[in-house]
Structures are given as structure tokens and as C-alpha cells.
Design a protein around this motif. Structure first.
Motif, short mmCIF file in Angstrom:
data_model
loop_
_atom_site.label_atom_id
_atom_site.label_comp_id
_atom_site.label_asym_id
_atom_site.label_seq_id
_atom_site.Cartn_x
_atom_site.Cartn_y
_atom_site.Cartn_z
N LYS A 57 0.84 -1.20 0.00
CA LYS A 57 0.00 0.00 0.00
C LYS A 57 0.88 1.26 0.00
CE LYS A 57 -3.92 2.11 2.41
NZ LYS A 57 -4.83 2.01 3.58
N GLU A 58 1.93 1.26 0.84
CA GLU A 58 2.87 2.39 0.87
C GLU A 58 3.55 2.54 -0.48
OE1 GLU A 58 5.62 2.77 4.17
OE2 GLU A 58 4.28 1.60 5.44
N GLY A 59 3.90 1.39 -1.07
CA GLY A 59 4.57 1.40 -2.38
C GLY A 59 3.68 2.00 -3.45
N ILE A 60 2.38 1.63 -3.45
CA ILE A 60 1.44 2.17 -4.44
C ILE A 60 1.30 3.68 -4.28
CG2 ILE A 60 -1.00 2.21 -5.11
CD1 ILE A 60 -1.07 -0.82 -4.56
N GLN A 61 1.18 4.13 -3.02
CA GLN A 61 1.08 5.57 -2.77
C GLN A 61 2.35 6.29 -3.25
OE1 GLN A 61 0.37 5.52 1.46
NE2 GLN A 61 -1.84 5.27 1.23
N TYR A 62 3.49 5.65 -3.02
CA TYR A 62 4.79 6.23 -3.42
C TYR A 62 4.87 6.35 -4.94
CZ TYR A 62 9.90 6.86 -3.40
OH TYR A 62 11.16 7.36 -3.57
N ILE A 63 4.51 5.26 -5.64
CA ILE A 63 4.66 5.28 -7.10
C ILE A 63 3.63 6.22 -7.75
CG2 ILE A 63 3.13 3.37 -7.83
CD1 ILE A 63 5.50 2.42 -9.61
N VAL A 64 2.45 6.35 -7.14
CA VAL A 64 1.46 7.30 -7.66
C VAL A 64 2.01 8.73 -7.57
CG1 VAL A 64 -0.79 8.37 -7.18
CG2 VAL A 64 -0.59 5.89 -7.22
N LYS A 65 2.62 9.06 -6.41
CA LYS A 65 3.22 10.39 -6.25
C LYS A 65 4.39 10.57 -7.21
CE LYS A 65 2.00 11.05 -1.39
NZ LYS A 65 2.51 11.16 0.00
N LEU A 66 5.15 9.49 -7.40
CA LEU A 66 6.30 9.53 -8.30
C LEU A 66 5.86 9.85 -9.72
CD1 LEU A 66 9.39 8.86 -7.88
CD2 LEU A 66 8.89 6.63 -8.84
N VAL A 67 4.82 9.17 -10.17
CA VAL A 67 4.31 9.39 -11.53
C VAL A 67 3.70 10.78 -11.67
CG1 VAL A 67 2.60 8.60 -13.22
CG2 VAL A 67 3.96 6.93 -11.97
N GLU A 68 2.98 11.20 -10.61
CA GLU A 68 2.39 12.55 -10.64
C GLU A 68 3.48 13.61 -10.76
OE1 GLU A 68 0.01 12.95 -7.17
OE2 GLU A 68 -1.71 11.86 -8.01
N THR A 69 4.56 13.44 -9.97
CA THR A 69 5.67 14.40 -10.02
C THR A 69 6.31 14.41 -11.40
OG1 THR A 69 6.11 13.98 -7.68
CG2 THR A 69 7.86 15.05 -8.94
N TYR A 70 6.50 13.20 -11.95
CA TYR A 70 7.10 13.10 -13.28
C TYR A 70 6.22 13.78 -14.33
CZ TYR A 70 8.48 11.05 -17.73
OH TYR A 70 8.84 10.88 -19.04
N ASN A 71 4.91 13.51 -14.27
CA ASN A 71 3.98 14.11 -15.24
C ASN A 71 3.93 15.63 -15.10
OD1 ASN A 71 3.30 11.66 -16.36
ND2 ASN A 71 1.53 11.34 -15.03
N LYS A 72 3.99 16.09 -13.84
CA LYS A 72 3.97 17.53 -13.58
C LYS A 72 5.20 18.19 -14.17
CE LYS A 72 3.30 20.90 -9.88
NZ LYS A 72 3.18 21.11 -8.42
N LYS A 73 6.37 17.56 -13.93
CA LYS A 73 7.61 18.10 -14.48
C LYS A 73 7.57 18.09 -16.00
CE LYS A 73 10.82 16.97 -10.72
NZ LYS A 73 11.97 16.14 -10.33
N ASN A 74 7.08 17.00 -16.54
CA ASN A 74 6.98 16.87 -18.00
C ASN A 74 6.04 17.92 -18.59
OD1 ASN A 74 7.74 15.46 -20.37
ND2 ASN A 74 5.76 14.44 -20.40
N PHE A 75 4.91 18.16 -17.87
CA PHE A 75 3.97 19.19 -18.32
C PHE A 75 4.60 20.57 -18.29
CE2 PHE A 75 0.75 22.39 -17.20
CZ PHE A 75 -0.09 22.28 -18.31
#
Length: 547
Positions: free
Chosen positions: A325-343
Motif C-alpha cells: 500500500k505504501e509502495g502504491i502511494q509512493y509510485i502514484v506520487k512519483l508518476v504525478e511528479t514526473y507528469n507535472k515536471k513533464n507538463f
């Protein structure tokens, strides 16, 4: 005469010394080259072996290599091995931390090196998604990579091995959704890329055989599966000490005996497998052993052993579910950060591009104005001057209109985006897409997890939670909890009907297996969905089988 002789011998001695010195100069580089450490491929091969022998040794060994090696390509390979070692222990957050580490020099390197780094990074991300049970995301990444035909034709051994791993991961993703024909095809292609004569390739070939045997068991092709598993166990024993692979093979062998209802032999296979990893931190496979022990001892009505292994299973499952569960929350934030940077990068690029175009247009306009002014000064024809200025005004109006239209278009686009964010209303096309994704997700057994929530379902299907809630309410005729509970009840009802072993299980175990928090909650929901209690349902199935 004597002086001549002495001069001759002195010259000869000097010549010999010079020849010897030249000899040393020529051979010194060859000698020092021979004293260099072993090739990196040998070191990583050893690191990969340790992954299947003892994850703690693998972590220690790989970290020592990572500290001393400055090569970007080497670092990303070592990080992936480290990440896998932590995942095998069930430490998914640390696994993601290792994956997420970045190098300052990441933008520096030859094209071929960067090409491989990108490929391996994508493979590592697909692997992370799969470890966390996010199979659809993993499948999507791999499908995109494997569309590159030039990549698939590469003769580079490290690229070929990575492609083989990708096909293996995809076979696992397909197995989750019970698409066994395509899963088998992916395993065959994976084997075709494993042409290297190192331990990594050998281990991956063993794994592919075990996965194949596992899918054969699920298709009830029992004898074909057993033949494969016996073959693997012999091969591994003859080729060194690989506890994880041996345990993996014995785990599937126990499933063969369980399906044959030979529970005692199934337990012996489990004992042989667990003996390999009992003192090693392979928590991701230990939990499978504990669950299989529980099933077999329950079938034998051995309450003492059942409770012992059920307690081990429950404790470890609670720990791993929390980590996941912690891992899923971590990877969701990771992808969000990546998408935000990419945007942000894309936004800056568009602004820069628009600014450059504007400057070019302005210079172009100024150039035209200057040219016509120059021409007008040279001409005494007033009519031509008037025509020129009329044309100039038209151009200026056109430019103003262009910028005005562009500005209005940008503002409308912003307003449209704001409207889309504010309104959770789902279009018919979007609704069909969400229903399709939900249908694919329902083929997995992720809904059996006790921690299942709408946010986790959102992460697994990549669908906005508001859209999910709306589509479930409107199309399924129920809220999220009722939807999940109905999937659970339908799944366990199907198992009771089709798998005789489940008829021997206690209702409390069926409740635990289905993801319910209590016996009472399970019974109430079961009755509301099927119209009868679990015990009544089981008795009806037994009566029908006897008749």
C-alpha cells in the motif's frame, strides 16, 4: 686496439640496455592491462546470481559495485538488481527508492548508451508496477516498448537480455488475466532472446519453464506440467545452489499434488521448497508457501498445523499488504511528479516556441515595412505610395486578427480545461472506455485484497476516482463497496462450485480469503448476493454432486 675493443663492448652493452628498455616500454601496457579487474558483465552476472541465492548478500555485493563504478549504464543495471532484491524481501518502498535515484550526469553519454539506459529504465518501471500488483500499467509500458521493431532486431547481448525480461514480464501480466495462449507465446519469444552463455540467461530460462508449468497447471494439463517441474529441479541441482528457483519449482509441484488431491505429497513438496528459503528473507514467496500449507492442512482436517501456518500467513500478509500500500502511494506520487515536471517542460517549450515565432514574425513584418518604405522613397508615384500604405494597413489588421484569434483560442482552451476539471460528468465515449478497463480489471483477483479502496482501484486502472464512482453508480447500480463485495462473493461462489477443495474450508477461512474483515460481514453479504447463507450454498452444491 684495446681501446677499440672496449668501445665495441661498451656500445654493445648500451645497445642491449636500450633494447631491454624498449622491450619494457612495449610490454608494460600489456602487463598492466592483464592486471585490471574482471569485466563488468562478469560482476553483474555474479550479482544477478546472488539475487536468487540470498537477497541480503546481493544487496551488499551490488552496493559495493555501485559505489566504485562511475559508468551510467552499469549503475542503472546494478540499481535494478538492488531494487529486485528489496522487492523479493517485500520492502517495496526501498525498492522504489533505489529505482528513483538519479545521476547528475544522466544527460551525458553516447547515443547508444543513452538508448540502452532509457530501455532499461522503462523495463525497471514495468517491473515496479508488476511488483505492486499494478498489472495493467506494467502491460501498457511493455507494449509500447515492444512496438519498436529496430530495438527487437538489436544484436547487443545486454539489449537482447532486457527484451527477454520484458517478454517474461508481459507473460506474467497475461497470466494474471488468464490469457494463457498469449502468455505461452511471450515465454517462447523470451527464450529466443536468451542466447547468452551466462548465469543470468540460464536463470531466466529456468524461470520461463516454471511459469510455463504454472500456466499448464491452471489449464489442468497436470502431467505435462509435472514433467517440466521435475526437469527444472534436476537441472538446478546439477548447476549450483539457487534456493529461490528451487523453492519456486517445489511450490508449483505442490500445486500439482494438491490438484490430484494428494495432500500429504503436496505438503512434502512444500517442506522441500521451504527448507531452501527458510533462513532467507524471500518474503514474497514465503507467504505463498504459508498459504499453500494452510490449504493442504485444512483439507486434511489438521487444525493444529492449519492454525500454525494460517497465523504465519496472516502476519506476513498484513506486513506485505501494508508495504505494498505504501509502495502504491509512493509510485502514484512519483508518476504525478514526473507528469507535472513533464507538463512544465512542455509548457516552457511552447512558450519559448511561441516567443520565437513572434520574434520571427515581427522581424519579418519590420523587414517588409522597411523594404516598402525604402521603395516608396525611391518612387515619386503618389498612387503607388497610397496603394502601398493601404496594403500595409491590411497586413497589420491581419496580423492583429491572427494574434487576437490565437489569444482567444488559448483562453477558450483554458476555460474548457477548467470546465472539464469542475464537471465530473462522463461522456459516453469515456464511459465505454472506463467500463472496458473495469471489465479487464475484474479478470484479476485484486478485489480480494482487504485494503482495496477506490483510490487503489484508481491507481490500478488509471481512472479518475470521480469518474470511477460515477460510472460504477450509474452502470453497476451500486456504490463502490457493494460493487467490490459482489465481485468477491461471485468469485468465492465460483470457486466453491468448481474447486472441490474449497467445499472443505471453514466459512471463516472463506471470509478471510475473500477479503472480508469478519465472518459475520461475509455471511451477510453472501446472503444478500446469493439469497442463501454460505453453509446452505455449500450443502446445495454437495447435494447436486451426489445426485
Amino acid at each position: 686496439m684495446k681501446n677499440k675493443a672496449e668501445n665495441y663492448f661498451n656500445c654493445k652493452k648500451t645497445l642491449k640496455n636500450n633494447v631491454f628498455l624498449l622491450f619494457l616500454i612495449v610490454l608494460f601496457p600489456l602487463f598492466t592491462y592483464g592486471q585490471k579487474g574482471p569485466d563488468f558483465s562478469i560482476l553483474t552476472d555474479k550479482s544477478f546470481q546472488k539475487l536468487y541465492q540470498n537477497p541480503e548478500d546481493c544487496i551488499s555485493y551490488s552496493q559495493s559495485l555501485l559505489i566504485s563504478d562511475k559508468n551510467l549504464e552499469h549503475k542503472i543495471v546494478l540499481r535494478n538488481i538492488l531494487s529486485q532484491a528489496y522487492a523479493m524481501q517485500g520492502n517495496y518502498v526501498q525498492s522504489l527508492n533505489i529505482y528513483n535515484q538519479k545521476e547528475e550526469e544522466e544527460g551525458i553519454g553516447k547515443y547508444g548508451q543513452l538508448h540502452f539506459i532509457h530501455l532499461f529504465s522503462e523495463y525497471s518501471l514495468a517491473d515496479q508496477y508488476q511488483n505492486l500488483g499494478l498489472y495493467s500499467q506494467s502491460k501498457k509500458i511493455i507494449s509500447n516498448i515492444l512496438q519498436n521493431k529496430d530495438l527487437l532486431k538489436s544484436r547487443d547481448m545486454k539489449v537482447k537480455t532486457t527484451i527477454a525480461k520484458l517478454y517474461q514480464l508481459q507473460a506474467i501480466n497475461l497470466g494474471i488475466t488468464r490469457n494463457y495462449p498469449e502468455a505461452f507465446q511471450n515465454l517462447i519469444i523470451s527464450n529466443q532472446y536468451l542466447t547468452g552463455h551466462n548465469k543470468e540467461n540460464t536463470i531466466l530460462l529456468w524461470e520461463n519453464k516454471i511459469f510455463r508449468a504454472s500456466y499448464l497447471l491452471r489449464q489442468n494439463k497436470l502431467e505435462e506440467a509435472k514433467k517440466l517441474l521435475d526437469e527444472i529441479i534436476r537441472e538446478v541441482k546439477n548447476n549450483g545452489d539457487y534456493p529461490f528457483i528451487t523453492a519456486f519449482a517445489y511450490e508449483n509441484l505442490s500445486r500439482y499434488y494438491f490438484q490430484k488431491e494428494d495432500y500429504n505429497t503436496a505438503i512434502k513438496s512444500l517442506e522441500n521448497g521451504l527448507l531452501q528459503i527458510e533462513n532467507l528473507p524471500y518474503n514474497n514467496i514465503k507467504i505463498v508457501f504459508y498459504e499453500l500449507f494452510t490449504k493442504n492442512y485444512l483439507a486434511l482436517n489438521n487444525d493444529e498445523k492449519y492454525h500454525h501456518y494460517n497465523n504465519l500467513y496472516t502476519d506476513l500478509k498484513t506486513k506485505l499488504d501494508s508495504n505494498k500500500k505504501e509502495g502504491i502511494q509512493y509510485i502514484v506520487k512519483l508518476v504525478e511528479t514526473y507528469n507535472k515536471k513533464n507538463f512544465e517542460i512542455q509548457k516552457q517549450n511552447k512558450i519559448r516556441q511561441f516567443r520565437n515565432i513572434t520574434i520571427v514574425v515581427l522581424f519579418f513584418v519590420l523587414g517588409i515595412v522597411a523594404y516598402f518604405l525604402y521603395e516608396s522613397r525611391r518612387s515619386k508615384d503618389l498612387k503607388k505610395q497610397l496603394v502601398f500604405f493601404e496594403k500595409q494597413k491590411e497586413r497589420e489588421k491581419a496580423i492583429q486578427l491572427h494574434f487576437s484569434t490565437l489569444k482567444n483560442g488559448i483562453e477558450k482552451e483554458k476555460e474548457q480545461k477548467i470546465t472539464e476539471k469542475e464537471s465530473p460528468k462522463v461522456s459516453k465515449e469515456k464511459e465505454d472506455e472506463i467500463l472496458q478497463r473495469l471489465q479487464e480489471w475484474e479478470l484479476s483477483t485484486n478485489f480480494l485484497s482487504k485494503n482495496m479502496s477506490i483510490s487503489i482501484l484508481s491507481a490500478q486502472t488509471e481512472i479518475n476516482t470521480k469518474y470511477l464512482s460515477e460510472v460504477i453508480n450509474s452502470n453497476k447500480g451500486k456504490n463502490f463497496n457493494a460493487y467490490i463485495n459482489e465481485l468477491r462473493i461471485n468469485h468465492i461462489a465460483s470457486l466453491l462450485k468448481n474447486d472441490p477443495a474449497f467445499l472443505n474450508y471453514k466459512v471463516s477461512y472463506l471470509a478471510e480469503y475473500s477479503g472480508f474483515s469478519s465472518h459475520g460481514a461475509f455471511t451477510n453479504v453472501f446472503k444478500s448476493v446469493t439469497g442463501m447463507s454460505p453453509n446452505h450454498y455449500i450443502q446445495e452444491i454437495i447435494k447436486n454432486k451426489r445426485s
